[in-house]
Design a protein around this motif. Structure first.
Motif, PDB file in Angstrom:
ATOM      1  N   SER A 364       0.785  -1.127  -0.180  1.00  0.00           N
ATOM      2  CA  SER A 364      -0.003  -0.094   0.012  1.00  0.00           C
ATOM      3  C   SER A 364       0.939   1.197   0.243  1.00  0.00           C
ATOM      4  CB  SER A 364      -0.883  -0.004   1.435  1.00  0.00           C
ATOM      5  OG  SER A 364      -1.715   1.127   1.312  1.00  0.00           O
ATOM      6  N   GLN A 365       0.733   2.015  -1.155  1.00  0.00           N
ATOM      7  CA  GLN A 365       1.422   3.236  -1.024  1.00  0.00           C
ATOM      8  C   GLN A 365       0.920   4.176   0.090  1.00  0.00           C
ATOM      9  OE1 GLN A 365       2.364   7.166  -1.172  1.00  0.00           O
ATOM     10  NE2 GLN A 365       0.365   6.911  -1.577  1.00  0.00           N
ATOM     11  N   SER A 366      -0.108   4.445   0.500  1.00  0.00           N
ATOM     12  CA  SER A 366      -0.798   5.153   1.452  1.00  0.00           C
ATOM     13  C   SER A 366      -0.619   4.732   3.089  1.00  0.00           C
ATOM     14  CB  SER A 366      -2.121   5.736   1.035  1.00  0.00           C
ATOM     15  OG  SER A 366      -3.029   4.456   1.236  1.00  0.00           O
ATOM     16  N   THR A 369      -5.341   2.538   2.989  1.00  0.00           N
ATOM     17  CA  THR A 369      -6.462   1.925   2.634  1.00  0.00           C
ATOM     18  C   THR A 369      -7.224   0.884   3.076  1.00  0.00           C
ATOM     19  OG1 THR A 369      -5.232   2.224   0.425  1.00  0.00           O
ATOM     20  CG2 THR A 369      -7.013   0.646   0.238  1.00  0.00           C
ATOM     21  N   SER A 417      -1.092   6.520  -9.296  1.00  0.00           N
ATOM     22  CA  SER A 417      -0.017   6.428  -8.651  1.00  0.00           C
ATOM     23  C   SER A 417       1.144   6.043  -9.685  1.00  0.00           C
ATOM     24  CB  SER A 417      -0.256   5.017  -7.961  1.00  0.00           C
ATOM     25  OG  SER A 417       0.878   4.580  -7.247  1.00  0.00           O
ATOM     26  N   LYS A 501      -4.308   3.233 -15.633  1.00  0.00           N
ATOM     27  CA  LYS A 501      -3.743   4.529 -15.668  1.00  0.00           C
ATOM     28  C   LYS A 501      -4.647   5.423 -16.713  1.00  0.00           C
ATOM     29  CE  LYS A 501      -1.881   4.895 -12.896  1.00  0.00           C
ATOM     30  NZ  LYS A 501      -1.513   4.176 -11.704  1.00  0.00           N
ATOM     31  N   GLU A 504      -8.286   5.985 -15.580  1.00  0.00           N
ATOM     32  CA  GLU A 504      -8.532   6.637 -14.418  1.00  0.00           C
ATOM     33  C   GLU A 504      -8.419   8.227 -14.634  1.00  0.00           C
ATOM     34  OE1 GLU A 504      -6.201   6.036 -10.843  1.00  0.00           O
ATOM     35  OE2 GLU A 504      -4.500   5.576 -11.878  1.00  0.00           O
TER      36      GLU A 504
END
Ligand code: F6R
Length: 624
Positions: A364-366, A369, A417, A501, A504
């Protein structure tokens, strides 16, 4: 459907100090706008009186209104909202104010028992202007404040918030003001991030440190179930069950400037071009002295323990899920350990039987989530070791996991992202190497692997030079409304990512498929109106993929092909060829991804889309 609104992925900023709060709050909201941009609002205490402004749409709309009248005061709270339920309207925007006019509150989350609380409050004479659960929460604070006696050495205001939360079910990150306490702000969290930025003579509270990183690097991450009483010179933390907490002040590992746009038009563009340094940072200090393997300080799993495991399970959402699919290919190929990949949102409810020697990884980047966090917790509840690959230091997932690998990619602000994804791919390759070396990979192969990894930042920098070629291709294709993205093996997840990508940020319909699966259905879509983007690697399926291209060409489909330097194709097969540098197979998915990022970026710009804030999306999805 009930009329309640749920404020789940929004941004909160609160300020208390000696300076004018308005500018600091608006600047913070702008930095948090990636978390939501349906409406924004702000409340300031001016000489003990609440001054309030809310606007639908972007923070710029709010700022325009704020400029029309005086908003002076050294303490305030603000909010930018991403609506999940309930319409986007001024009355649903935050802050909400209690019916006695004393309490103002901003909230991320959902109060589940708000209906019964509301009934109770109505019976006590409180009234409501909106249908929101947040207004109910705000009035409940007012109710507890009104009946809370003064106690020496204790903030009556903080105590009333603590008592309120004792009666609340659901999730929240909140910041609260009271007209009776013009020097105090109270905030709390459960399930929605909240961070105190500790300054000199001022403190800032926010959902994400990006809001204040240009002002202070000292941060305190609130834990679930904690309530903080914050003044300009101090802060105290209690749990909801009234135990005092010794706060840990940490340092951010990135600076405020990193969250600025600089000379770039969009954060997405900036982050695409930051990839060489983001990838360098993912590797820093992570190679063995003899350069034959990798090492990860924070995994908390010994080599002996890793050798005991039979299987890995990777869980994530969206782009990070695509990184899991690449990890599956790489780990199975180089370490010969079976890997399963699950959508976090499916895993958390699926009650999947897992082998007893499974180790779970979430990506997870953040690190916020909700589905990914829930998958992590579910794995831990079942007694599995659950590790995280995560970008945001101090995020909930980072703190709750049993160990992990930080990406150190720096703040990613663009909703789509980019650098976080390629850094996840690089870390997956590093992990495959580490696990491979614990199994059958030789010293020599390990050294060649390390050499290949170290070359990646430079290759990516080289790769980014295709930007003007890709921009020209984007112009030629921007008017198409359907695209197929096709790849085989480890390029299949890259095809999925290329399609995600594009859809979105440019709202073009795009599907990713394994190239050979195309003839089992999607080929029906092919015509001169639906271009295909092939992502291709060297290796055993190269010729097979050419055969797939021929099937498309025979049906008048246009072909854009992303291929390694040196690849040769039959004349007339490909309409537009974009080359990525020749490289080790383990990093080819990462390199092939760069032209796809550029393609979607330039197509979205060509179509006039707001690249960093695509419609209906928010960066951090803390909703189911
Ligand atoms: C797409 C995108 C999302 C995220 C997903 C998971 O460009 O960014 O699909 O990958 O929402 O987010 P994190 O990685 O923060 O858990």
């Amino acid at each position: 459907m009930m009329g309640k609104t749920q404020e789940i992925m929004c941004g909160i900023v609160g300020y208390v100090g000696k300076r004018q709060a308005k500018g600091i709050l608006v600047e913070g909201l702008k930095r948090l706008e990636y978390r939501g941009y349906d409406s924004a609002g702000l409340a300031i205490l001016q000489n003990g009186a609440l001054k309030l402004e809310k606007q639908t749409g972007r923070v710029a709309n709010l700022e325009g209104e704020l400029d029309k009248r005086a908003f002076n005061g050294n303490i305030g709270i603000s909010h930018t909202r991403w609506a999940t339920h309930g319409k986007v309207s001024q009355s649903n925007a935050h802050p909400h104010v209690s019916s006695d006019g004393k309490i103002a509150l901003v909230h991320n989350g959902v109060i589940e028992n708000f209906t019964s609380i509301k009934k109770f409050l109505l019976s006590k004479g409180y009234s409501f202007e909106s249908e929101t659960d947040t207004e109910v929460l705000c009035n409940l604070v007012a109710y507890h404040y009104a009946k809370q006696p003064e106690v020496d050495g204790q903030s009556r205001f903080a105590e009333s918030v603590r008592r309120t939360l004792f009666h609340v079910e659901g999730t929240y990150g909140i910041a609260v003001l009271s007209t009776d306490c013009p020097d105090e702000m109270v905030c709390a969290r459960k399930g929605s991030p909240l961070i105190i930025g500790v300054g000199v003579g001022e403190n800032i509270v926010a959902s994400d440190a990006t809001a204040f990183a240009s002002r202070t690097q000292n941060v305190v991450y609130l834990n679930d179930g904690e309530v903080a009483h914050v003044t300009s010179d101090d802060f105290n933390i209690l749990t909801i069950s009234n135990e005092s907490v010794d706060p840990i002040v940490s340092q951010l590992d990135w600076s405020g400037e990193e969250a600025d746009l600089g000379d770039f038009a969009y954060f997405m563009e900036k982050e695409i071009f930051e990839q060489p340094s983001a990838l360098e940072n993912a590797m820093r200090g992570r190679f063995s002295e003899d350069d034959s393997t990798t090492k990860f300080g924070g995994l908390n799993v010994s080599p002996q323990e890793f050798r005991q495991m039979d299987r890995l399970l990777f869980c994530a959402c969206g782009t990070a899920w695509h990184a899991c699919l690449v990890a599956e290919y790489l780990i199975e190929k180089y370490a010969r350990i079976p890997v399963e990949v699950e959508y976090a949102s499916e895993f958390r409810y699926r009650n999947a039987p897992l082998d007893k020697n499974t180790v779970v990884f979430v990506i997870s980047q953040s690190g916020e989530t909700l589905d990914t966090l829930a998958a992590l917790r579910e794995a831990q509840r079942k007694g599995y070791r659950a590790l995280a690959i995560n970008n945001v230091v101090g995020s909930t997932i980072a703190r709750e996991s049993d160990g992990g690998i930080y990406q150190h990619a720096g703040p990613e602000i663009g909703v789509a992202s980019t650098k976080a994804f390629t850094s996840q791919l690089l870390i997956s390759a590093m992990l495959a190497l580490y696990l491979g070396r614990l199994n059958d990979m030789s010293y020599g192969d390990g050294r060649r692997f390390v050499e290949a990894l170290k070359a990646v930042p430079e290759l990516v920098a080289l790769n980014l030079k295709v930007n003007s070629q890709v921009e020209a291709i984007a112009k030629a294709y921007a008017q198409y409304d359907d695209f197929l993205f096709l790849g085989r093996q480890e390029m299949f997840p890259i095809a999925l990512e290329g399609a995600l990508k594009l859809k979105e940020i440019s709202y073009i319909h795009a599907e990713g498929y394994p190239a050979a699966e195309m003839k089992h259905g999607p080929i029906a879509l092919i015509s001169e109106l639906c271009p295909s983007v092939f992502i291709i690697a060297k290796g055993e399926v190269f010729q097979k993929t050419i055969a797939n291209m021929q099937e498309i060409k025979a049906r008048h489909g246009k072909i854009i092909c992303i291929a390694p330097e040196g690849a040769e194709f039959p004349d007339g097969l490909i309409d537009d060829l974009i080359l990525y540098p020749d490289c080790h197979e383990a990093v080819a998915p990462l390199l092939a991804c760069i032209p796809l990022q550029l393609l979607s970026y330039y197509i979205a710009r060509e179509r006039g889309c707001d690249v960093d804030k695509p419609r209906n999306l928010a960066k951090s999805v803390t909703v189911e």
